[in-house]
Structure formats: structure tokens, C-alpha cells
Write a protein that holds these residues in place. Sequence first.
Motif, short mmCIF file in Angstrom:
data_model
loop_
_atom_site.label_atom_id
_atom_site.label_comp_id
_atom_site.label_asym_id
_atom_site.label_seq_id
_atom_site.Cartn_x
_atom_site.Cartn_y
_atom_site.Cartn_z
N GLY A 169 -6.37 0.23 -8.68
CA GLY A 169 -5.91 1.41 -9.41
C GLY A 169 -6.26 2.71 -8.73
O GLY A 169 -6.14 3.78 -9.32
N THR A 170 -6.68 2.65 -7.47
CA THR A 170 -7.05 3.86 -6.75
C THR A 170 -5.91 4.43 -5.92
O THR A 170 -6.00 5.54 -5.44
CB THR A 170 -8.26 3.59 -5.82
N GLU A 171 -4.84 3.65 -5.73
CA GLU A 171 -3.70 4.11 -4.95
C GLU A 171 -2.68 4.80 -5.85
O GLU A 171 -2.55 4.46 -7.02
CB GLU A 171 -3.02 2.92 -4.25
N THR A 172 -1.92 5.72 -5.28
CA THR A 172 -0.85 6.37 -6.03
C THR A 172 0.37 5.46 -6.04
O THR A 172 0.49 4.56 -5.21
CB THR A 172 -0.46 7.71 -5.38
N LEU A 173 1.27 5.73 -6.97
CA LEU A 173 2.52 4.96 -7.02
C LEU A 173 3.30 5.15 -5.72
O LEU A 173 3.86 4.19 -5.18
CB LEU A 173 3.37 5.40 -8.22
N ALA A 174 3.29 6.35 -5.17
CA ALA A 174 3.99 6.61 -3.91
C ALA A 174 3.43 5.74 -2.79
O ALA A 174 4.18 5.18 -1.98
CB ALA A 174 3.87 8.09 -3.53
N ARG A 175 2.11 5.59 -2.73
CA ARG A 175 1.48 4.76 -1.70
C ARG A 175 1.85 3.29 -1.88
O ARG A 175 2.09 2.58 -0.92
CB ARG A 175 -0.05 4.95 -1.74
N ARG A 176 1.92 2.84 -3.13
CA ARG A 176 2.32 1.46 -3.41
C ARG A 176 3.76 1.21 -2.96
O ARG A 176 4.08 0.16 -2.42
CB ARG A 176 2.18 1.15 -4.90
N LEU A 177 4.63 2.19 -3.20
CA LEU A 177 6.02 2.06 -2.78
C LEU A 177 6.16 2.01 -1.26
O LEU A 177 6.97 1.25 -0.73
CB LEU A 177 6.87 3.20 -3.37
N VAL A 178 5.36 2.81 -0.57
CA VAL A 178 5.36 2.76 0.89
C VAL A 178 4.96 1.37 1.36
O VAL A 178 5.56 0.82 2.28
CB VAL A 178 4.42 3.85 1.48
N LYS A 179 3.95 0.80 0.72
CA LYS A 179 3.51 -0.55 1.09
C LYS A 179 4.62 -1.57 0.84
O LYS A 179 4.85 -2.46 1.66
CB LYS A 179 2.25 -0.92 0.28
N CYS A 180 5.34 -1.44 -0.27
CA CYS A 180 6.48 -2.32 -0.55
C CYS A 180 7.55 -2.19 0.53
O CYS A 180 8.12 -3.19 0.98
CB CYS A 180 7.09 -2.00 -1.91
N GLN A 181 7.81 -0.97 0.96
CA GLN A 181 8.79 -0.73 2.02
C GLN A 181 8.34 -1.36 3.34
O GLN A 181 9.15 -1.88 4.10
CB GLN A 181 9.04 0.76 2.19
N GLN A 182 7.02 -1.35 3.59
CA GLN A 182 6.50 -1.99 4.80
C GLN A 182 6.72 -3.51 4.74
O GLN A 182 7.11 -4.12 5.74
CB GLN A 182 5.00 -1.70 4.97
N TYR A 183 6.49 -4.10 3.57
CA TYR A 183 6.75 -5.54 3.43
C TYR A 183 8.23 -5.84 3.63
O TYR A 183 8.59 -6.81 4.28
CB TYR A 183 6.27 -6.06 2.07
N GLU A 184 9.09 -5.00 3.07
CA GLU A 184 10.54 -5.18 3.23
C GLU A 184 10.94 -5.08 4.70
O GLU A 184 11.71 -5.89 5.21
CB GLU A 184 11.30 -4.16 2.39
N ALA A 185 10.40 -4.08 5.40
CA ALA A 185 10.72 -3.90 6.83
C ALA A 185 10.20 -5.09 7.64
O ALA A 185 10.89 -5.56 8.56
CB ALA A 185 10.11 -2.60 7.34
N MET B 49 -3.45 -6.41 -9.77
CA MET B 49 -3.59 -5.08 -10.37
C MET B 49 -4.59 -5.14 -11.52
O MET B 49 -4.71 -6.16 -12.18
CB MET B 49 -2.24 -4.61 -10.92
N PRO B 50 -5.27 -4.04 -11.79
CA PRO B 50 -6.30 -4.05 -12.83
C PRO B 50 -5.76 -4.06 -14.27
O PRO B 50 -6.47 -4.43 -15.18
CB PRO B 50 -7.12 -2.79 -12.57
N ASP B 51 -4.50 -3.64 -14.46
CA ASP B 51 -3.97 -3.66 -15.82
C ASP B 51 -2.44 -3.73 -15.80
O ASP B 51 -1.79 -3.53 -14.78
CB ASP B 51 -4.46 -2.45 -16.64
N GLU B 52 -1.89 -4.00 -16.97
CA GLU B 52 -0.44 -4.19 -17.12
C GLU B 52 0.37 -2.93 -16.81
O GLU B 52 1.47 -2.99 -16.27
CB GLU B 52 -0.11 -4.66 -18.54
N SER B 53 -0.17 -1.76 -17.18
CA SER B 53 0.59 -0.52 -16.98
C SER B 53 0.81 -0.24 -15.48
O SER B 53 1.89 0.20 -15.09
CB SER B 53 -0.11 0.67 -17.66
N LEU B 54 -0.19 -0.51 -14.67
CA LEU B 54 -0.03 -0.32 -13.21
C LEU B 54 0.95 -1.34 -12.66
O LEU B 54 1.78 -1.01 -11.80
CB LEU B 54 -1.37 -0.44 -12.50
N ALA B 55 0.87 -2.56 -13.14
CA ALA B 55 1.80 -3.60 -12.67
C ALA B 55 3.23 -3.24 -13.09
O ALA B 55 4.16 -3.41 -12.31
CB ALA B 55 1.39 -4.96 -13.25
N ALA B 56 3.41 -2.72 -14.28
CA ALA B 56 4.75 -2.35 -14.75
C ALA B 56 5.32 -1.21 -13.92
O ALA B 56 6.51 -1.19 -13.60
CB ALA B 56 4.69 -1.96 -16.22
N ALA B 57 4.48 -0.26 -13.55
CA ALA B 57 4.94 0.88 -12.74
C ALA B 57 5.39 0.40 -11.38
O ALA B 57 6.38 0.85 -10.84
CB ALA B 57 3.82 1.91 -12.58
#
Length: 178
Positions: A133-149, A170-178
Motif C-alpha cells: 500500500g505504499t505505491e501510488t496507483l500511477a506506479r502500479r499502472l507503470v508496473k502493469c505496463q512493464q509486464y505487458e511490454a 495487496m493489503p486490502d480489497e480497495s487497493l486490489a479493486a483500484a
Amino acid sequence: RRAVRRSLSRLVQLGLLVRLDRRIGGVRGGSAGFIYGPSQVAWRLVRDDGKRHRYSEPTATFVHHTLAITQLVVDLIDRHHAKQLEVVRLEPEPRCWRRYVGHGAAEVLRPDLFVVLGVGDLELHWFVEIDLGTETLARRLVKCQQYEAYYQSGEEQTRFDIFPRVLWAMPDESLAAA
């Protein structure tokens, strides 16, 4: 224990180890225990790359993240010993990192862990991302894009005939949902 403490003290005196600023509780709840790290001299002895290495105390976030990854590894090994699953392959950082060419440049995918588990007749391949839960949503999306690439590069599929699933803890459902 006394001999170990003397040896550690001697290594500090010789300038090969440094004591971190914060002390940890001792056996009887005191403050006698220390955490040690390699000094600049030790880095030069171990690595002959000519670079200067400055030791800095790890942040609490880094320590918590490292302990969470370590706990997962311990849990998997416990399940392996209990014969609930088979740990076929376990690669911590940086061994699990994958180099690839993406967007015309050299890239590195840095999962927290790579694991292959044997469950019954199945072999399950996973890249693991521990998110506390220490990463921003933007950072998580960048990581997803790296996996896709990395997937699009075909490197993993060429080497192993399979692309692992990606497990995001993830530490909770709300972060996983985001």
C-alpha cells in the motif's frame, strides 16, 4: 555468543563493518543488539569494480517490504515440507529480474519474486509483486505496463515456452479493486 560479539566488535574496529544507528532489543528486552552492514572498505574488498559504495540505513518501508517477501518464501517452504505443494523453483531479487528489449530500448522487469510450484500434476509459474500500500496507483499502472511490454517481447515464452501469471499481493480489497 560472546565470541561472536567480540568478532563483530573487531570487524567494526577494523573498519569492515558499520553499526546501524538504531538498536534492536536484546535477549532480555534490552538494547544490546546491533544491526551491522558492510563498510565502504568492505565493499571495495568484495567488489573490485572501482565504484564507491555508500552504505545507507534501509528505510522502514524497505524493511517491511523485504520481510513480507521473506514471509511468503517461508510460508511456501513450510507448505513444501508439509507436502501440500512442491517448490520447484524460487528466484528472489535480483535473480528473478528479466532483461528485454521494449520500445526499442533495453528494459528490466523487476518482480519481487519468481516461483514455480508443483501442485498435483500441475506446474504453476508466478511472478510475485508484494504491495504493502505504499505505491501510488500511477506506479502500479507503470508496473502493469512493464509486464505487458515484457509479455509482448516474447522473451519469457522463447526461453521457457510459457509466460508466468502475475500475482499481486495487496493489503486490502480497495487497493486490489483500484
